[in-house]
Design a protein around this motif. Sequence first.
Motif, PDB file in Angstrom:
ATOM      1  N   GLU A   1       0.825  -1.206   0.000  1.00 50.77           N
ATOM      2  CA  GLU A   1       0.000   0.000   0.000  1.00 50.77           C
ATOM      3  C   GLU A   1       0.862   1.260   0.000  1.00 50.77           C
ATOM      4  OE1 GLU A   1      -2.583  -0.892   3.262  1.00 50.77           O
ATOM      5  OE2 GLU A   1      -3.847  -2.210   2.044  1.00 50.77           O
ATOM      6  N   GLN A   2       2.074   1.150   0.566  1.00 56.22           N
ATOM      7  CA  GLN A   2       3.011   2.277   0.501  1.00 56.22           C
ATOM      8  C   GLN A   2       3.464   2.547  -0.936  1.00 56.22           C
ATOM      9  OE1 GLN A   2       6.148   1.215   3.237  1.00 56.22           O
ATOM     10  NE2 GLN A   2       4.853   1.520   5.040  1.00 56.22           N
ATOM     11  N   GLN A   3       3.400   1.500  -1.777  1.00 55.04           N
ATOM     12  CA  GLN A   3       3.751   1.650  -3.200  1.00 55.04           C
ATOM     13  C   GLN A   3       2.537   2.029  -4.047  1.00 55.04           C
ATOM     14  OE1 GLN A   3       5.923  -1.859  -4.766  1.00 55.04           O
ATOM     15  NE2 GLN A   3       6.083  -2.550  -2.650  1.00 55.04           N
ATOM     16  N   GLY A   4       1.379   2.155  -3.389  1.00 54.74           N
ATOM     17  CA  GLY A   4       0.160   2.454  -4.126  1.00 54.74           C
ATOM     18  C   GLY A   4      -0.480   1.232  -4.751  1.00 54.74           C
ATOM     19  N   VAL A   5      -0.142   0.054  -4.221  1.00 56.95           N
ATOM     20  CA  VAL A   5      -0.679  -1.207  -4.746  1.00 56.95           C
ATOM     21  C   VAL A   5      -1.769  -1.729  -3.812  1.00 56.95           C
ATOM     22  CG1 VAL A   5      -0.145  -3.610  -5.334  1.00 56.95           C
ATOM     23  CG2 VAL A   5       1.493  -1.796  -5.875  1.00 56.95           C
ATOM     24  N   LYS A   6      -2.934  -2.019  -4.374  1.00 55.84           N
ATOM     25  CA  LYS A   6      -4.027  -2.572  -3.575  1.00 55.84           C
ATOM     26  C   LYS A   6      -3.719  -4.010  -3.185  1.00 55.84           C
ATOM     27  CE  LYS A   6      -7.633   0.253  -5.746  1.00 55.84           C
ATOM     28  NZ  LYS A   6      -8.830   0.242  -6.609  1.00 55.84           N
ATOM     29  N   THR A   7      -4.289  -4.446  -2.066  1.00 60.94           N
ATOM     30  CA  THR A   7      -4.065  -5.806  -1.588  1.00 60.94           C
ATOM     31  C   THR A   7      -5.391  -6.479  -1.261  1.00 60.94           C
ATOM     32  OG1 THR A   7      -3.878  -5.087   0.710  1.00 60.94           O
ATOM     33  CG2 THR A   7      -1.824  -5.193  -0.572  1.00 60.94           C
ATOM     34  N   ILE A   8      -5.326  -7.801  -1.180  1.00 59.48           N
ATOM     35  CA  ILE A   8      -6.456  -8.579  -0.686  1.00 59.48           C
ATOM     36  C   ILE A   8      -5.897  -9.704   0.169  1.00 59.48           C
ATOM     37  CG2 ILE A   8      -6.571 -10.107  -2.714  1.00 59.48           C
ATOM     38  CD1 ILE A   8      -9.696  -9.976  -2.293  1.00 59.48           C
ATOM     39  N   LEU A   9      -6.551  -9.959   1.298  1.00 55.91           N
ATOM     40  CA  LEU A   9      -6.098 -11.015   2.197  1.00 55.91           C
ATOM     41  C   LEU A   9      -6.583 -12.369   1.698  1.00 55.91           C
ATOM     42  CD1 LEU A   9      -6.686  -9.408   5.720  1.00 55.91           C
ATOM     43  CD2 LEU A   9      -4.484 -10.071   4.731  1.00 55.91           C
TER      44      LEU A   9
ATOM     45  N   VAL B   1     -10.248 -19.441  -0.487  1.00 53.51           N
ATOM     46  CA  VAL B   1      -9.820 -18.249  -1.242  1.00 53.51           C
ATOM     47  C   VAL B   1     -10.833 -17.890  -2.340  1.00 53.51           C
ATOM     48  CG1 VAL B   1      -7.344 -18.390  -0.802  1.00 53.51           C
ATOM     49  CG2 VAL B   1      -8.338 -19.752  -2.661  1.00 53.51           C
ATOM     50  N   THR B   2     -12.047 -18.360  -2.177  1.00 54.64           N
ATOM     51  CA  THR B   2     -13.073 -18.113  -3.198  1.00 54.64           C
ATOM     52  C   THR B   2     -13.257 -16.630  -3.482  1.00 54.64           C
ATOM     53  OG1 THR B   2     -14.224 -20.035  -2.282  1.00 54.64           O
ATOM     54  CG2 THR B   2     -15.425 -18.698  -3.875  1.00 54.64           C
ATOM     55  N   HIS B   3     -13.079 -15.785  -2.458  1.00 52.58           N
ATOM     56  CA  HIS B   3     -13.384 -14.356  -2.570  1.00 52.58           C
ATOM     57  C   HIS B   3     -12.334 -13.566  -3.349  1.00 52.58           C
ATOM     58  CE1 HIS B   3     -10.566 -14.773   0.751  1.00 52.58           C
ATOM     59  NE2 HIS B   3     -10.278 -13.481   0.662  1.00 52.58           N
ATOM     60  N   VAL B   4     -11.111 -14.095  -3.469  1.00 54.87           N
ATOM     61  CA  VAL B   4     -10.000 -13.246  -3.932  1.00 54.87           C
ATOM     62  C   VAL B   4     -10.092 -12.868  -5.405  1.00 54.87           C
ATOM     63  CG1 VAL B   4      -8.446 -14.116  -2.150  1.00 54.87           C
ATOM     64  CG2 VAL B   4      -8.394 -15.154  -4.432  1.00 54.87           C
ATOM     65  N   THR B   5     -10.829 -13.634  -6.193  1.00 53.23           N
ATOM     66  CA  THR B   5     -10.907 -13.350  -7.635  1.00 53.23           C
ATOM     67  C   THR B   5     -12.140 -12.536  -8.027  1.00 53.23           C
ATOM     68  OG1 THR B   5     -11.872 -15.549  -7.887  1.00 53.23           O
ATOM     69  CG2 THR B   5      -9.533 -15.320  -8.406  1.00 53.23           C
ATOM     70  N   GLU B   6     -12.932 -12.152  -7.063  1.00 52.85           N
ATOM     71  CA  GLU B   6     -14.122 -11.358  -7.390  1.00 52.85           C
ATOM     72  C   GLU B   6     -13.700  -9.989  -7.942  1.00 52.85           C
ATOM     73  OE1 GLU B   6     -18.374  -9.936  -5.423  1.00 52.85           O
ATOM     74  OE2 GLU B   6     -16.932 -11.067  -4.218  1.00 52.85           O
ATOM     75  N   GLY B   7     -14.212  -9.644  -9.116  1.00 52.04           N
ATOM     76  CA  GLY B   7     -13.882  -8.367  -9.735  1.00 52.04           C
ATOM     77  C   GLY B   7     -12.526  -8.336 -10.419  1.00 52.04           C
TER      78      GLY B   7
ATOM     79  N   LYS C   1      -7.334 -24.290  -6.033  1.00 48.28           N
ATOM     80  CA  LYS C   1      -8.364 -23.428  -5.437  1.00 48.28           C
ATOM     81  C   LYS C   1      -8.487 -22.106  -6.200  1.00 48.28           C
ATOM     82  CE  LYS C   1      -7.864 -24.970  -0.621  1.00 48.28           C
ATOM     83  NZ  LYS C   1      -7.407 -24.514   0.717  1.00 48.28           N
ATOM     84  N   ILE C   2      -7.347 -21.547  -6.593  1.00 44.16           N
ATOM     85  CA  ILE C   2      -7.387 -20.286  -7.336  1.00 44.16           C
ATOM     86  C   ILE C   2      -7.979 -20.497  -8.721  1.00 44.16           C
ATOM     87  CG2 ILE C   2      -6.015 -18.392  -8.293  1.00 44.16           C
ATOM     88  CD1 ILE C   2      -6.237 -18.240  -5.289  1.00 44.16           C
ATOM     89  N   VAL C   3      -7.698 -21.638  -9.333  1.00 40.29           N
ATOM     90  CA  VAL C   3      -8.317 -21.973 -10.620  1.00 40.29           C
ATOM     91  C   VAL C   3      -9.839 -22.036 -10.458  1.00 40.29           C
ATOM     92  CG1 VAL C   3      -8.601 -23.765 -12.385  1.00 40.29           C
ATOM     93  CG2 VAL C   3      -6.305 -23.158 -11.576  1.00 40.29           C
TER      94      VAL C   3
END
Length: 213
Positions: free
Chosen positions: A43-51, A58-64, A89-91
Amino acid sequence: MEKILVIGATGTTGNKVINELQNHQNYEPIAMVRKPEQQSQFEQQGVKTILGDLTEDVTHVTEGIDKVIFAAGSKGKALDAVDRKGAMKIVDASKRHKVQKFVMLSSIGADQPQQSDQLQEYLQAKNDADEYLGNSGLDFTIVRPGTLSDDTPTGKITISKSLENKKGSIPRGDVAKVLVHSLKDAVANREVFEILNGEQHIEEAVMTVPSVN
């Protein structure tokens, strides 16, 4: 701008992928991190993150998310949970949220893990994840580099669907460039290729993949 989720963003290669994406006008990187304290460095580099934790849901991480680069690895500590099942799982999450392309960082030798003495379990995990992605119905590119080095990137590679000489290395920075170039719809779609350090410019090399042997 396309939202690109980077799995393994805190790793050495994944971090270089984030930097490549930041320098690209068409992409917005989103770093997946396991711990809240890891969020600040991005976030200090201006990069968004997701936990997200590959050993958990990890079903939620690929939404959007538009496209995914999977560059995670457990360094042999959790091959089944991270390198195999985590990738799967990511697939699955990518299919659920209709991700447009999935770029997988694999390894030379993943197609024949039984031929390796020391890395058989690692390469088998990569093989299983690659096959799962290949059968998923998603658009994908699977990138199989040789030994990753911390040498200065050259911007040049040797590329083939199956390299005759598989022994060799490639700088992580060049691998990151290849992964980002592989996000393009026209680059090696539903293809698997191997890369090592070489003499062909990355931008040109990845465009030749459908025609290389």
